[in-house]
Design an enzyme around this catalytic site. Structure first.
Site, PDB file in Angstrom:
ATOM      1  N   GLU A 379       0.794  -1.225   0.000  1.00 52.02           N
ATOM      2  CA  GLU A 379       0.000   0.000   0.000  1.00 52.02           C
ATOM      3  C   GLU A 379       0.829   1.278   0.000  1.00 52.02           C
ATOM      4  OE1 GLU A 379      -3.877  -0.564   2.363  1.00 52.02           O
ATOM      5  OE2 GLU A 379      -2.474  -1.919   3.335  1.00 52.02           O
ATOM      6  N   ASP A 419      -3.420   4.531  -0.286  1.00 46.40           N
ATOM      7  CA  ASP A 419      -2.480   4.852   0.780  1.00 46.40           C
ATOM      8  C   ASP A 419      -1.138   5.317   0.241  1.00 46.40           C
ATOM      9  OD1 ASP A 419      -3.697   4.331   3.489  1.00 46.40           O
ATOM     10  OD2 ASP A 419      -4.218   2.476   2.481  1.00 46.40           O
ATOM     11  N   ARG A 457      -7.937   0.291  -7.159  1.00 48.80           N
ATOM     12  CA  ARG A 457      -8.214   1.665  -7.579  1.00 48.80           C
ATOM     13  C   ARG A 457      -9.428   2.224  -6.844  1.00 48.80           C
ATOM     14  NH1 ARG A 457      -5.619   3.162 -12.291  1.00 48.80           N
ATOM     15  NH2 ARG A 457      -4.599   1.503 -13.454  1.00 48.80           N
ATOM     16  N   ARG A 590      -8.180   7.098   7.123  1.00 49.89           N
ATOM     17  CA  ARG A 590      -8.255   6.340   5.880  1.00 49.89           C
ATOM     18  C   ARG A 590      -8.139   7.288   4.683  1.00 49.89           C
ATOM     19  NH1 ARG A 590      -9.483   1.145   6.266  1.00 49.89           N
ATOM     20  NH2 ARG A 590     -10.331   0.349   8.219  1.00 49.89           N
TER      21      ARG A 590
END
Length: 755
Positions: A379, A419, A457, A590
């Site tokens: 990530e 991320d 995505r 997030r």
């Protein structure tokens, strides 16, 4: 399909929107009669009026079960109906080009879902939701099949004496009639000479038994498909091509793709949860801190059959119960009901072996092996850089290679767009993803493993969104290789799959791009080695500039929380998952609410900050002509520049300045810096593309933005004022909050971006 909380519009309103569009499409060729047009207008007025009278925000946050139903709507209605048309269109294209119509096409499309299986950071997901998701999806698809067979029974009314049937059809009736005696006795004697109809009614009864778990149930989807094929063969042999075979083949097409599971359920969990379970099972409190080699040796012993020291450790039971549920679910719903087991926050080869060890302990074993594809998710930018070394060590591990051999020598690797962009900015993220794919492809070829990339995505450009077809063609040579696995999230699902015509077009474009990238890849480009070196240097500059603003300044989180409506977004009832992985600042937030907040204040900062500084440095070092050539002739770089240009065209720094002033004194420290970078990025893109204005060569999108903005701008200004009032009230005024929630929906709809 994922359930990330980026869909700001509730399903009740989406259905009304769908109804309006369908009525408009019905008269697209202006062939409706005046009476029909009047009826259509009345239905549109009804949908609009009830829309206005329905609250934009639900009364409560959706549960995981609500999200399962929501995703099931797209799978079991729109895509279920669209899929056969896709295959028919594909066959038409083959016939047009090559002259011969193909027989049965192979299964080209498969669908998956994370909803009910994505445990990463969501305490509401676990064994119970996995069981619910599997059962709900089975019910949805079996109900669709029963409705299809009922319609087929009205079509396939061939009578004995008028049309022959294969003996296999009579054999099916003789086989199933004793199991369901009420079916044939319940039919009118007038249809006693209609064998196809009798067979179809008995098949419907078997589907009902399959759903309820009663006697006579189909063993699996393969048995159902075999019955459909038998009817199809009979029709083909007895002049049935124009007597119902077309309708039957549509059902057969659906059954091949959707089986009895509708969509494969992926599982995802944070590697830290596996470490916690293993620490409890082994009685080693600092398990996660032990050297990787030590953990690998212990995991290999567990995989080989060594019992854990504390098999009844309570804190591990949730993880073990998930794996027991997978084992039971594979028996009940079939192997195709599950996708890969994805490990997020993957840091070492031990993380993949941890899944195999926990599965062994839980008894999730078939034929002596763990029946799951283990897919590491890389990530952050540091994770992406480490990915080749992590996978090399994993491929060299004899235990894991044996697992791969049993799984057909195929390794799924998931790449995180969200991320990585939040970590280092869009340029560093996109380049890290591109470079990692190149390096992993080279590694897999040396190791003799076929690698399949799973692209995580998001909807916005900042999280990997953009034009899918162009992104596929711009991917590294060999990275597609006949297979693309990609997530669809939030409002993107409705935009792409809310209406059948749009769903069909999206599937066609994506499949076409995969075919093109696989069968006719780009020719080798001698300049690409130099371009890669340039991109690597640009990425480092961009990342440093981005992190200097976002991560390295102690008061930036306070500015972020003041200059964006993040405090509103965190309280919206959008999804079942918390907005944070854990307590903390920007690192803990997030990526979805992070991007959502910057899109709401119209800055779009996450999709361009740091790019201008890097591009200007590239122009200074290599010259404008060389940089223009890279932006024109390298598909990867060209696609990225186009995506950033689009996002900047949607941004409005004058509107953003109003939000920034909500931060008080910090506005003077941050806004000029952000505005200067925006100007640099805009100038660099215009110079590289030889344009005078953004989107100069995309008139349709430029016009769309120009037409939307006069409606969105007042909502943005209203949101700024409401934010000020709400915060001054101590965030206690619910009436103001409700109004803020409406503005969030309005801006999201207007700019067509959330997270």
């Amino acid at each position: 399909f994922t359930a990330h909380p980026t869909e700001a519009v509730r399903r009740a309103l989406l259905l009304k929107e769908q109804s309006i569009v369908e009525r408009l499409i019905a008269d697209i060729d202006r062939q409706r009669t005046p009476a029909e047009r009047k009826s259509d207008l009345a239905r549109i007025r009804q949908a609009l009026t009830t829309n206005w009278q329905t609250s934009e925000t639900p009364a409560a946050k959706p549960t995981v079960n609500d999200e399962i139903e929501h995703i099931g709507f797209y799978l079991s209605t729109v895509l279920y109906r669209t899929l056969p048309v896709f295959y028919e269109t594909f066959a038409d294209a083959i016939e047009t080009v090559y002259g011969d119509r193909p027989g049965t096409l192979p299964t080209l499309l498969r669908f998956g879902t994370w909803v009910g299986g994505d445990m990463d950071g969501n305490p509401n997901v676990g064994a119970d939701t996995i069981r619910t998701a599997l059962a709900t999806q089975r019910t949805q698809v079996l109900e669709n099949y029963r409705a299809d067979l009922r319609a087929l029974a009205d079509i396939l009314t061939q009578s004995r004496g008028r049309a022959d049937v294969d003996a296999a059809v009579d054999a099916l009736i003789a086989r199933d009639a004793p199991l369901f005696p009420e079916v044939l006795t319940g039919l009118s004697p007038r249809v006693g000479d209609m064998p196809y109809r009798q067979a179809l009614e008995l098949m419907r009864a078997r589907l009902r038994a399959t759903e309820s778990g009663g006697d006579g149930a189909y063993a699996d989807a393969g048995a159902f498909i075999a019955d459909l094929r038998m009817l199809d063969d009979s029709l083909q042999r007895h002049r049935g091509d124009h007597a119902g075979r077309f309708a039957l083949q549509r059902v057969l097409c659906r059954a091949r793709s959707f089986g009895f599971h509708l969509a494969a359920l992926d599982l995802r969990q944070d590697s830290a949860m596996h470490d916690a379970a293993l620490a409890a099972l082994l009685g080693v409190e600092d398990w996660a801190e032990r050297p990787v080699a030590e953990r690998v040796a212990a995991l290999q012993a567990l995989i080989a059959g060594k019992a854990p020291a504390h098999p009844d450790a309570g804190t591990a039971q949730g993880t073990l119960e998930v794996l027991r549920t997978v084992h039971a679910g594979r028996r009940e719903f079939g192997a195709e009901a599950f996708g890969p087991y994805i490990i997020s926050m993957r840091r070492s080869a031990a993380d993949a072996l941890a899944v195999l060890a926990l599965a062994r302990i839980a008894g999730c074993i078939e034929d002596g092996a763990v029946p799951l594809d283990v897919a590491p998710l890389f990530e952050t930018i540091d994770d992406l850089r480490a990915a080749p070394e992590v996978m090399r060590l994993l491929f060299e591990d004899a235990t894991y290679r044996d697992h791969l051999r049993r799984r057909g020598g195929r390794q799924i690797v998931m790449l995180g767009y969200s991320d990585s962009a939040k970590d280092g900015g869009i340029l560093a993220s996109r380049w890290s993803l591109q470079r990692t794919q190149v390096e992993l492809l080279e590694l897999s070829q040396r190791a003799g493993v076929r690698i399949v990339f799973f692209h995580g995505r998001g909807g916005s450009v900042s999280r990997g969104g953009g034009k899918t077809g162009r992104a596929i063609v711009a991917a590294p040579r060999g990275s597609v290789d006949g297979c693309l696995r990609v997530t669809e999230q939030g409002e993107v699902i409705h935009r792409k799959y809310g209406i059948r015509a749009l769903a069909l077009r999206n599937l066609e474009q994506t499949a076409g791009a995969v075919l093109r990238a696989s069968l006719r890849p780009r020719a080798p480009e001698p300049r690409e080695a130099a371009w890669r070196a340039t991109a690597d240097a640009l990425a480092q500059v961009s990342r440093a500039h981005y992190r200097a603003l976002v991560h390295d300044r102690a008061d930036f989180p306070d500015y972020f929380r003041a200059a964006t409506p993040i405090d509103v977004i965190e309280r919206l009832r959008l999804g079942s998952r918390p907005s944070k992985r854990r307590e903390g600042g920007i690192e803990a937030l997030r990526a979805i609410p992070w991007v959502f907040a910057w899109s709401q204040n119209r800055s779009g900062l996450t999709g361009w900050y740091g790019v201008g500084t890097a591009l200007m440095q590239g122009i200074d070092m290599h010259g404008e002509d060389a940089m223009r050539a890279m932006a024109r002739d390298w598909p990867f770089f060209a696609a990225m520049i186009d995506d950033i240009e689009m996002l900047m065209a949607k941004s409005d720094l004058d509107i953003f300045e109003r939000y920034s002033r909500l931060a008080g004194a910090r506005h003077d420290a941050y806004f000029p810096e952000i505005a200067a970078e925006f100007a640099r990025t805009r100038e660099a893109i215009l110079r590289l593309k030889g344009q005078r204005e953004l989107l100069e060569n995309d008139y349709r999108l430029r016009l769309s933005i120009r037409l939307r903005n006069p409606y969105v701008d007042p909502i943005s200004l209203l949101q700024v004022e409401l934010l000020r009032r709400w915060r001054e009230s101590g965030r206690e005024d619910e009436a103001v909050f409700d109004a803020l929630a409406v503005t969030v929906n309005g801006i999201a709809a207007g700019i067509q971006n959330t997270g």
